[in-house]
Design a protein around this motif. Sequence first.
Motif, PDB file in Angstrom:
ATOM      1  N   PRO A  13      23.193  57.565  18.843  1.00 28.18           N
ATOM      2  CA  PRO A  13      23.702  57.791  20.213  1.00 28.18           C
ATOM      3  C   PRO A  13      24.814  56.801  20.540  1.00 28.18           C
ATOM      4  O   PRO A  13      24.774  55.650  20.089  1.00 28.18           O
ATOM      5  N   SER A  15      25.600  55.240  23.232  1.00 31.31           N
ATOM      6  CA  SER A  15      25.240  54.015  23.970  1.00 31.31           C
ATOM      7  C   SER A  15      24.617  52.977  23.028  1.00 31.31           C
ATOM      8  O   SER A  15      24.789  51.776  23.220  1.00 31.31           O
ATOM      9  N   TYR A  16      23.914  53.457  21.977  1.00 31.58           N
ATOM     10  CA  TYR A  16      23.334  52.538  20.976  1.00 31.58           C
ATOM     11  C   TYR A  16      24.462  51.841  20.209  1.00 31.58           C
ATOM     12  O   TYR A  16      24.464  50.622  20.052  1.00 31.58           O
ATOM     13  N   ALA A  19      26.305  49.335  22.377  1.00 28.91           N
ATOM     14  CA  ALA A  19      25.532  48.095  22.577  1.00 28.91           C
ATOM     15  C   ALA A  19      25.622  47.205  21.343  1.00 28.91           C
ATOM     16  O   ALA A  19      25.788  45.990  21.453  1.00 28.91           O
ATOM     17  N   ARG A  20      25.550  47.816  20.163  1.00 29.08           N
ATOM     18  CA  ARG A  20      25.639  47.024  18.931  1.00 29.08           C
ATOM     19  C   ARG A  20      27.025  46.412  18.780  1.00 29.08           C
ATOM     20  O   ARG A  20      27.171  45.266  18.379  1.00 29.08           O
ATOM     21  N   ARG A  24      28.131  42.520  18.532  1.00 25.18           N
ATOM     22  CA  ARG A  24      28.937  41.967  17.428  1.00 25.18           C
ATOM     23  C   ARG A  24      30.230  41.351  17.934  1.00 25.18           C
ATOM     24  O   ARG A  24      30.750  40.411  17.336  1.00 25.18           O
ATOM     25  N   ALA A  26      30.644  39.593  20.403  1.00 24.82           N
ATOM     26  CA  ALA A  26      30.435  38.218  20.874  1.00 24.82           C
ATOM     27  C   ALA A  26      30.684  37.193  19.762  1.00 24.82           C
ATOM     28  O   ALA A  26      30.900  36.021  20.049  1.00 24.82           O
ATOM     29  N   TYR A  50      28.485  38.336  10.586  1.00 25.16           N
ATOM     30  CA  TYR A  50      29.307  39.473  10.160  1.00 25.16           C
ATOM     31  C   TYR A  50      30.626  39.059   9.529  1.00 25.16           C
ATOM     32  O   TYR A  50      31.493  39.875   9.310  1.00 25.16           O
ATOM     33  N   TRP A  72      30.532  50.369   8.207  1.00 23.93           N
ATOM     34  CA  TRP A  72      29.301  50.435   9.016  1.00 23.93           C
ATOM     35  C   TRP A  72      29.566  51.229  10.301  1.00 23.93           C
ATOM     36  O   TRP A  72      28.799  52.125  10.652  1.00 23.93           O
TER      37      TRP A  72
END
Lengths: 319, 70
Positions: A13, A15-16, A19-20, A24, A26, A50, A72
């Motif tokens: 999804p 939104s998932y 959010a990830r 990342r 940050a 990462y 990814w």
Amino acid sequence: MGLLAEHGGSGVPLSYLLARIMGRRAYLVTEWQRLLATADPLASLPPSPYRQAPDGGADEGLWGSLQQELAWVHRQMGRSLQAIFEPFFLTLELRTLFMALRLRSRGEEGRTLGSLLRFSLLCAPVKRLLREGDDLPAIMAGVGLHAAFLPDGGRALPEIMRRQGMRGCEEHLVDACLEHAAANRLHPAVAAFVIRLIDMENMVALAKQVRWRMGEPGFVAGGSIGVALLREAARDREGRLARRLMGRVLGGEADPAAPELVPLLAARLALALRRQGREPDGVGLILDYLWRRLAETRNLSLLLHGADLERETLGRELL
Amino acid sequence: MEKVLLGFAAALAVGLCAIATGWAQSRIGSAGAGTLAEKPELSGTIIILLAIPETMVILGFVVAAMILYL
């Protein structure tokens, strides 16, 4: 048939994924000038799961972790989102394609080519061609069959490879890819990105022409400034029109001979992407993250290879 | 007839709230799962955020009960 691999399924999804990506994001380096002020910028990097630290004097790990990250993000996307981002990934993977070809032409096949293609988004037949193809014109002929954006079905590629070499072939493919993307109906955020990317290519070509006068430069159609006007600016010996056009792209007066033209253009692009990143549909945010990740890797590579340069010069070149 | 209308109103009060709660939780849930994958230490916050839309369906249930019994 396309050059990029297709990861089936509907993806995660949105939104998932957003959010990830925000999580990342940050970890990205934002304070480059502060980092540059430290005694050893690469040793003072904030830790990130990462980003692979440069291994000795080589930057393969840096670019490898970027490739891994791009792959990814691509895998997480559904087919529709992958289609939206196709111009972005395609432009990057064309660089991978030519890096692989350069490795082949230098005879550095084994491990280096393998690690370059490991996380590449190129489709399996093209990867196989790059590993096992007989010679460069034959590989280009095979690549042309998959490059759906080429108007002639890629028939001219082997001939371009013979006449103009790898550089001519790369320019032909990247320009055709950008022109094809600009001529198509794209998501507004991706369309704005493609236009700015074309502007960047054209402004760099124009600046080179104003500075060095190297024959008729090849401009890419589809940017915010028409090719006819760019050609007129390239013919203007005093460079007045070129300055005006650059001012239009950069906002304000610009000097075509300025050495920091690429960082300035990239900064304008990054600013526009950051603004688009606030749009609620998420496409701008993903694009902004991917671009910032790309800029971070390029900056780290610059810090690695430019350790002997003056800090002021490095500061001007950082994106 | 009046009873039918009251029952229908109560069903709407709880049904629409449940749909809205479900929609909100699906968005918060997937974003929360993404956040947890990156920062597992935020699990407490995510659970609270996920529980907030529940108040909608609870209020809908209270309104439905009031329609039926008051």
